[in-house]
Design a protein around this motif. Sequence first.
Motif, PDB file in Angstrom:
ATOM      1  N   ASN A 383      12.526  18.387   4.088  1.00  0.00           N
ATOM      2  CA  ASN A 383      13.268  17.738   3.010  1.00  0.00           C
ATOM      3  C   ASN A 383      12.281  17.488   1.874  1.00  0.00           C
ATOM      4  N   LEU A 384      12.231  18.411   0.931  1.00  0.00           N
ATOM      5  CA  LEU A 384      11.184  18.353  -0.088  1.00  0.00           C
ATOM      6  C   LEU A 384      11.458  17.308  -1.166  1.00  0.00           C
ATOM      7  N   SER A 385      12.588  16.625  -1.081  1.00  0.00           N
ATOM      8  CA  SER A 385      12.793  15.466  -1.954  1.00  0.00           C
ATOM      9  C   SER A 385      12.138  14.231  -1.353  1.00  0.00           C
ATOM     10  N   ASN A 386      11.726  14.339  -0.103  1.00  0.00           N
ATOM     11  CA  ASN A 386      10.984  13.255   0.550  1.00  0.00           C
ATOM     12  C   ASN A 386       9.509  13.425   0.236  1.00  0.00           C
ATOM     13  N   GLN A 387       8.872  12.386  -0.275  1.00  0.00           N
ATOM     14  CA  GLN A 387       7.493  12.498  -0.760  1.00  0.00           C
ATOM     15  C   GLN A 387       6.526  12.920   0.343  1.00  0.00           C
ATOM     16  N   PHE A 393       4.087  19.800   2.644  1.00  0.00           N
ATOM     17  CA  PHE A 393       4.323  21.162   2.154  1.00  0.00           C
ATOM     18  C   PHE A 393       3.170  21.623   1.273  1.00  0.00           C
ATOM     19  N   LEU A 394       2.723  20.766   0.340  1.00  0.00           N
ATOM     20  CA  LEU A 394       1.619  21.139  -0.545  1.00  0.00           C
ATOM     21  C   LEU A 394       0.331  21.376   0.239  1.00  0.00           C
ATOM     22  N   ILE A 416       5.641  26.639  -8.174  1.00  0.00           N
ATOM     23  CA  ILE A 416       5.832  25.317  -7.550  1.00  0.00           C
ATOM     24  C   ILE A 416       5.961  24.235  -8.623  1.00  0.00           C
ATOM     25  N   SER A 417       5.150  24.350  -9.660  1.00  0.00           N
ATOM     26  CA  SER A 417       5.203  23.370 -10.739  1.00  0.00           C
ATOM     27  C   SER A 417       6.585  23.349 -11.396  1.00  0.00           C
ATOM     28  N   LYS A 418       7.138  24.530 -11.661  1.00  0.00           N
ATOM     29  CA  LYS A 418       8.452  24.610 -12.298  1.00  0.00           C
ATOM     30  C   LYS A 418       9.552  24.136 -11.358  1.00  0.00           C
ATOM     31  N   GLU A 419       9.402  24.434 -10.059  1.00  0.00           N
ATOM     32  CA  GLU A 419      10.457  24.100  -9.115  1.00  0.00           C
ATOM     33  C   GLU A 419      10.519  22.613  -8.788  1.00  0.00           C
ATOM     34  N   PHE A 420       9.323  21.981  -8.713  1.00  0.00           N
ATOM     35  CA  PHE A 420       9.305  20.590  -8.255  1.00  0.00           C
ATOM     36  C   PHE A 420       8.829  19.603  -9.318  1.00  0.00           C
ATOM     37  N   GLY A 421       8.394  20.095 -10.480  1.00  0.00           N
ATOM     38  CA  GLY A 421       8.025  19.196 -11.560  1.00  0.00           C
ATOM     39  C   GLY A 421       6.631  18.620 -11.463  1.00  0.00           C
ATOM     40  N   THR A 422       5.838  19.021 -10.478  1.00  0.00           N
ATOM     41  CA  THR A 422       4.444  18.578 -10.386  1.00  0.00           C
ATOM     42  C   THR A 422       3.621  19.354 -11.397  1.00  0.00           C
ATOM     43  N   SER A 423       2.731  18.667 -12.112  1.00  0.00           N
ATOM     44  CA  SER A 423       1.949  19.365 -13.133  1.00  0.00           C
ATOM     45  C   SER A 423       1.066  20.427 -12.493  1.00  0.00           C
ATOM     46  N   LYS A 424       0.916  21.532 -13.191  1.00  0.00           N
ATOM     47  CA  LYS A 424       0.097  22.625 -12.673  1.00  0.00           C
ATOM     48  C   LYS A 424      -1.361  22.196 -12.564  1.00  0.00           C
ATOM     49  N   GLU A 425      -1.813  21.334 -13.467  1.00  0.00           N
ATOM     50  CA  GLU A 425      -3.190  20.848 -13.431  1.00  0.00           C
ATOM     51  C   GLU A 425      -3.459  20.096 -12.134  1.00  0.00           C
ATOM     52  N   ALA A 426      -2.499  19.257 -11.723  1.00  0.00           N
ATOM     53  CA  ALA A 426      -2.673  18.497 -10.483  1.00  0.00           C
ATOM     54  C   ALA A 426      -2.696  19.425  -9.276  1.00  0.00           C
ATOM     55  N   LEU A 427      -1.805  20.425  -9.289  1.00  0.00           N
ATOM     56  CA  LEU A 427      -1.790  21.398  -8.196  1.00  0.00           C
ATOM     57  C   LEU A 427      -3.096  22.180  -8.139  1.00  0.00           C
ATOM     58  N   GLN A 428      -3.601  22.574  -9.303  1.00  0.00           N
ATOM     59  CA  GLN A 428      -4.863  23.313  -9.354  1.00  0.00           C
ATOM     60  C   GLN A 428      -6.007  22.464  -8.836  1.00  0.00           C
ATOM     61  N   ALA A 429      -5.993  21.164  -9.191  1.00  0.00           N
ATOM     62  CA  ALA A 429      -7.046  20.258  -8.722  1.00  0.00           C
ATOM     63  C   ALA A 429      -7.015  20.132  -7.203  1.00  0.00           C
ATOM     64  N   GLN A 430      -5.810  20.069  -6.623  1.00  0.00           N
ATOM     65  CA  GLN A 430      -5.717  19.962  -5.166  1.00  0.00           C
ATOM     66  C   GLN A 430      -6.193  21.248  -4.500  1.00  0.00           C
ATOM     67  N   LEU A 431      -5.855  22.404  -5.094  1.00  0.00           N
ATOM     68  CA  LEU A 431      -6.325  23.669  -4.536  1.00  0.00           C
ATOM     69  C   LEU A 431      -7.844  23.750  -4.590  1.00  0.00           C
ATOM     70  N   THR A 432      -8.423  23.338  -5.714  1.00  0.00           N
ATOM     71  CA  THR A 432      -9.889  23.355  -5.843  1.00  0.00           C
ATOM     72  C   THR A 432     -10.527  22.472  -4.789  1.00  0.00           C
ATOM     73  N   GLN A 433      -9.935  21.308  -4.574  1.00  0.00           N
ATOM     74  CA  GLN A 433     -10.460  20.388  -3.558  1.00  0.00           C
ATOM     75  C   GLN A 433     -10.388  21.017  -2.163  1.00  0.00           C
TER      76      GLN A 433
END
Length: 620
Positions: A383-387, A393-394, A416-433
Motif C-alpha cells: 500500500n504505497l499510500s502508507n508511508q 519500497f524505496l 518515481i518522482s512523477k508518480e509519487f511526488g517525491t522530489s528527484k533530488e531527495a531520491l538521488q540523495a538516498q540512492l547516493t547514500q
Amino acid sequence: MASRIPQSFIDEVRSKVNIVDVIGQYTPLAKKGRQWNGSCPFHEDKHPSLFVEENKQVFNCFSCGRSGSVFSFIMEKEGLSYPEAILFLAESVDMPIDSSISATATHPVDATTQAIYQLHNDAQRLYQHTLLNTTSGEAALQYLHDKRHLTDDIIKTFGIGFVPDDNLLLSYAQNQNLAPALLSASELFLTNSSGEQRDRFAGRIVWPIKTERGQVVGFSGRALDKDNSIKYMNSPESPFFTKGRILYNFDRAKNIIRQTGTAMIFEGFMDVISADMADQKVGVATMGTALTSDHVHQLAKVAKRILLVYDGDDAGQTAARRSIELITNNAKSLEIGVVHLPDNLDPDEVRIKLGLPQLAQSLTQNIQTPIEFLVDDAKRDKNLSNQAQYLQFLKEVMIILNRATPVEQDLQLTRISKEFGTSKEALQAQLTQTLQQKSNQPQAQSQRLTTRDDFYGEPPQDNYYDQLYEANPQFKNTVSKVELAERALIMAMIKDPQVMRRVKSTAGFAFVHSDYQLLMMLAEVYQRDHIGSFDIAKFMDFLQKPELNQKIMAIDRLFGDLEVKDEAVSDYLRLIINDAPQMSRIDELQRQINVAKQQHDDTKLVQLTTELINIKKQQQ
C-alpha cells in the motif's frame, strides 16, 4: 583419428565458423593485444585465463590447460564426439547436411535406448492419427478447435495427439513383440499391482517433447475429462528425459533464434504455440519446472537476447525475478527483457480473448528492462499510500538501482518522482547514500588483494599473453634446456616436411622425452594426408588427444611463429644427441654427490666431484 565425414565437408565447416564467435557464446571475450581473452567456461575462473587466437583458430587455458580447435572446444563443452561436433557447428551456420553425413555423426546408442526412441516416435504418430482421423479423437479435436482455437495445420506442425482409453499403444507394442521390460523402461505405460500395463496418457491430449535434434523423448498430457483430478501429466524423469535440460520447441526454434538473436521463454506449451501463430517463432518453454542453468547455457549458444514471457500472477512474477538472476549469473553477455502482457493474462489467453494482433504487439512492443520490471515488481502487495510501506519500497528500489546504469537510474528516479511526488533530488540523495554504504562493504576484502590480483586488474595490452605465461608457475622454470630444444625441433618438423625427413635420417637420433617421439610419428602420418602450409587447428583435430594438444599449444606459444632455419635445426640436433646424455650424467652425479655428503664419504665425494668438473669443462 580419421573421420568418415568427407574432409571437404569438415573444411567447409571450419571455413564458415569463427572460434571467437563460437567461444564467445559461452563466455564473454575481450581483445587483448593479438589475442582474445576471457574466463574459461570449463572451470571457476576468477582471473580470466582463457586465450583465443583468431588467426590460428585455437584456444588455450593457462589455468586448466585445455587447448584445441573450435571442434575440440565443442566436443568437450557439449560432450560430443568429433563427428557430432562437426555436425553441431554445421547446423549452427545452416549448412545443408546430407543424410549419410548425419548418420555418421549421430551418437551411437545401445539397442534398448534406440528401441525406446523408436517407440516414442511411433507413439507420436499413432496419437496424432487418432486425434485427426478416428472417432476416438473427435471430442479432443473439437476441444482443440473450439476451446483452444487451433487449426489442423497447427496441430500437425506441433505433433499434438490424443491417447484413447483402449490401450492403443500397448497393443501396438505387443504386436511388435517388444519385451515388457522395454515397455516399462520407456515410461510410456503404467503398471498396476498385478503387473498389468496400460497406456500412461490414456484419455489425454498430448504434446510431444523433443530433444534439440528432434527426437521424441516424452509427452505432456492434458486430461480431456474435466473431472479428472490430475489435469496435467508429464513423462517422468528417466535416463533419456530430464526436465532440467529439455526446452519445449527448441528443436524447431533454434535456427530462427540464431538468425534473429532473440529467444522467448514461456511457461506453457500453448503459450509457445500461440506466439508461433502470432508469427513469433522463437519461443521455448520449460517442462513444468523452473528455468535452470542448463537451459540458459543452451539458449546462450544461439541467442543474444532473452525475453521472459511469464504469467502476471505471483508465481509468474516470482519466476521472472528468479530467471533474471539465473541468466545474469550464467550468461552475462545475454541481454534480458521482460514482456508485460495486458490484464495479467498469459499469452494463450491474450490470443484467445484479445486476438493475435494484440498478442503480436505485446510480444514485440511491451518489453521492459530487468530494472524496470524489478522496480514495478517491488510495488506488488504494498500500500504505497502508507508511508512505512512506501519507504520500504524505496529501500528496495535503491538496492535494485545499484545494479543499473546511470541513465536507467535517472529514468527510474524521474518516473518515481512523477508518480509519487517525491522530489528527484531527495531520491538521488538516498540512492547516493545506498551506493556509498555498498562501496564500504568490500573495503576489507580489497585490502587482501595480492600483487597477482593487481596484475590481472590492469594488464599491459601488447604483452599480456606473455606476462600471464610467466605468471603461472606451471609454465615457468619447469622445462629443461634439452626439452626446449626438443620442442623447437618438433615444431620445425611439423611445419616443414623437409626437416622431418632430415631428422628421421639422422643416425642415432631419438627424442629424450617419449611425448615428442609420439608427436614425431603422428606428425609424419599427418603430413602424408595434409599437403600445404601447416595449420595448427587441423593438426590438433587430427591428434584428438587433450594432453598432446596442450603440449602442442605450449610449443606453438614459444616457437610457432619462428622461421625454420637450417642452423637452428643443427643446434637442436646437437643438443639432443650430444648434450642430453651429458646433462643426464650431470644430474646423476649431482644426486650421488649429495648422498656422499650425507654419508661423509670423502673419497667418493672427491671422485664424483672430479668427474663432474671434467664434464663441465668439456661442455665449455
